[in-house]
Design a protein around this motif. Structure first.
Motif, PDB file in Angstrom:
ATOM      1  N   ASP A 179      11.348  -5.787  16.571  1.00  0.00           N
ATOM      2  CA  ASP A 179      10.883  -4.677  15.751  1.00  0.00           C
ATOM      3  C   ASP A 179      11.223  -3.325  16.378  1.00  0.00           C
ATOM      4  O   ASP A 179      11.128  -2.302  15.738  1.00  0.00           O
ATOM      5  N   GLN A 183      10.142   2.395  10.872  1.00  0.00           N
ATOM      6  CA  GLN A 183      10.086   2.813   9.468  1.00  0.00           C
ATOM      7  C   GLN A 183      11.218   3.773   9.099  1.00  0.00           C
ATOM      8  O   GLN A 183      11.786   3.694   8.025  1.00  0.00           O
ATOM      9  N   LYS A 238       3.163 -10.966  12.401  1.00  0.00           N
ATOM     10  CA  LYS A 238       3.878  -9.739  12.734  1.00  0.00           C
ATOM     11  C   LYS A 238       5.236  -9.693  12.023  1.00  0.00           C
ATOM     12  O   LYS A 238       5.912 -10.711  11.912  1.00  0.00           O
ATOM     13  N   ARG A 239       5.598  -8.494  11.573  1.00  0.00           N
ATOM     14  CA  ARG A 239       6.936  -8.338  11.001  1.00  0.00           C
ATOM     15  C   ARG A 239       7.992  -8.720  12.039  1.00  0.00           C
ATOM     16  O   ARG A 239       9.033  -9.302  11.703  1.00  0.00           O
ATOM     17  N   SER A 280      13.594  -6.093   3.132  1.00  0.00           N
ATOM     18  CA  SER A 280      12.575  -5.799   2.123  1.00  0.00           C
ATOM     19  C   SER A 280      12.732  -6.691   0.899  1.00  0.00           C
ATOM     20  O   SER A 280      11.734  -7.140   0.309  1.00  0.00           O
ATOM     21  N   GLU A 324      -0.112  -6.439   3.765  1.00  0.00           N
ATOM     22  CA  GLU A 324       0.104  -5.734   5.031  1.00  0.00           C
ATOM     23  C   GLU A 324      -1.201  -5.042   5.418  1.00  0.00           C
ATOM     24  O   GLU A 324      -1.643  -4.109   4.750  1.00  0.00           O
ATOM     25  N   ASP A 328      -1.855  -3.742   8.559  1.00  0.00           N
ATOM     26  CA  ASP A 328      -1.629  -2.707   9.573  1.00  0.00           C
ATOM     27  C   ASP A 328      -0.240  -2.134   9.343  1.00  0.00           C
ATOM     28  O   ASP A 328       0.765  -2.737   9.723  1.00  0.00           O
ATOM     29  N   THR A 329      -0.185  -0.966   8.701  1.00  0.00           N
ATOM     30  CA  THR A 329       1.117  -0.391   8.341  1.00  0.00           C
ATOM     31  C   THR A 329       1.810   0.253   9.543  1.00  0.00           C
ATOM     32  O   THR A 329       3.028   0.460   9.510  1.00  0.00           O
ATOM     33  N   HIS A 386       2.888  -3.093  11.377  1.00  0.00           N
ATOM     34  CA  HIS A 386       3.484  -4.012  10.394  1.00  0.00           C
ATOM     35  C   HIS A 386       2.992  -5.447  10.612  1.00  0.00           C
ATOM     36  O   HIS A 386       3.734  -6.335  11.014  1.00  0.00           O
ATOM     37  N   ILE A 387       1.703  -5.616  10.354  1.00  0.00           N
ATOM     38  CA  ILE A 387       1.057  -6.904  10.504  1.00  0.00           C
ATOM     39  C   ILE A 387       0.536  -7.345   9.143  1.00  0.00           C
ATOM     40  O   ILE A 387      -0.042  -6.561   8.394  1.00  0.00           O
ATOM     41  N   TYR A 388       0.758  -8.632   8.834  1.00  0.00           N
ATOM     42  CA  TYR A 388       0.447  -9.166   7.508  1.00  0.00           C
ATOM     43  C   TYR A 388      -0.528 -10.336   7.608  1.00  0.00           C
ATOM     44  O   TYR A 388      -0.621 -11.007   8.639  1.00  0.00           O
TER      45      TYR A 388
END
Length: 248
Positions: free
Chosen positions: A19, A24, A67-68, A84, A104, A106-107, A110-112
């Motif tokens: 990451d 972003q 996690k992303r 995306s 998501e 936690d922007t 990036h946690i889902y």
């Protein structure tokens, strides 16, 4: 081109979190993603969507946020320039097939998580079982068998699962002993039937649906599942479509 060059130099191959070079500000715009998609094999993009769906289902069993970085490192890999789109398609599949929402939480990091938007059915039911990960694995195996003409050799089944990063000889963090789960538990529960193939050395086996699978799901449902995973219409597989429509 700059996005693709940057992805090749990512930390994935060095075992980084995947990451660090994908913040972003560097994420492709919608129009860039669409252009990148045009350069990509659609079959490969669909395969990545399928792998991500299965990865998320497995991770959800431990109820640990996803996690992303892990999605990028373990699944999406070199297809990060269309990240995306892959995540959006996977999210739609999870919602349509399993009644799960990819959220998501936690922007910044990036946690889902996956949340359920369907009430859990009482009792044992293949479509809405509490053991979502085992359900996912079983449904994938049943789909593979059906698409192979209602029977599949054990070697082909295990090779298919290896491509999905489920190794029969290794203890899985969610499934435990995968070989035991498939060849003993699913067989005992009558979801699968495994029969020896005569005159094979070393011995080979064939996998078919068991009577419980035929009661709790249908070829039509399984074909719809495959079609959603692959992003195609069920009629794309005309032979299986005709069989599914003819089966009660």
């Amino acid at each position: 081109m700059s996005q693709r060059k940057r992805s090749k130099g990512s930390g994935l191959s060095q075992g980084g979190d995947g990451d660090e070079d994908f913040n972003q500000s560097q994420m492709p715009t919608h129009s860039q993603v669409q252009r990148n998609l045009e350069r990509r094999s659609q079959d490969q993009v669909n395969q990545k969507v399928s792998e991500l769906v299965q990865f998320l289902l497995v991770k959800d069993q431990k109820k640990i946020p996803i996690k992303r970085a892990d999605m990028l490192k373990k699944v999406i890999r070199e297809y990060r320039d269309v990240y995306s789109e892959i995540v959006n398609r996977a999210g739609k599949t999870l919602q349509q097939v399993f009644g799960l929402q990819l959220v998501e939480i936690d922007t910044k990091h990036h946690i889902y998580i996956l949340t359920s938007d369907l009430p859990r059915a009482e009792g044992e039911n293949l479509h809405r079982d509490n053991q979502t990960a085992k359900l996912g694995l079983l449904l994938i195996i049943l789909s593979f068998i059906f698409m192979k003409g209602n029977t599949a050799k054990d070697g082909a089944v295990w090779e298919f699962l290896r491509r999905l990063r489920v190794q029969p000889g290794e203890r899985h963090e969610v499934f435990g002993d995968v070989k035991k789960l498939v060849t003993e538990e699913f067989v005992r529960q009558k979801y699968l039937e495994i029969t020896p193939i005569p005159l094979t050395d070393p011995p080979e086996f064939s996998y078919q649906w068991g009577p419980r699978a035929a009661k709790e799901t249908s070829k039509r449902d399984v074909l719809r599942f495959v079609a959603k995973i692959q992003g195609k219409d069920p009629t794309f597989w005309m032979s299986q479509y005709n069989e599914a429509e003819a089966t009660p």
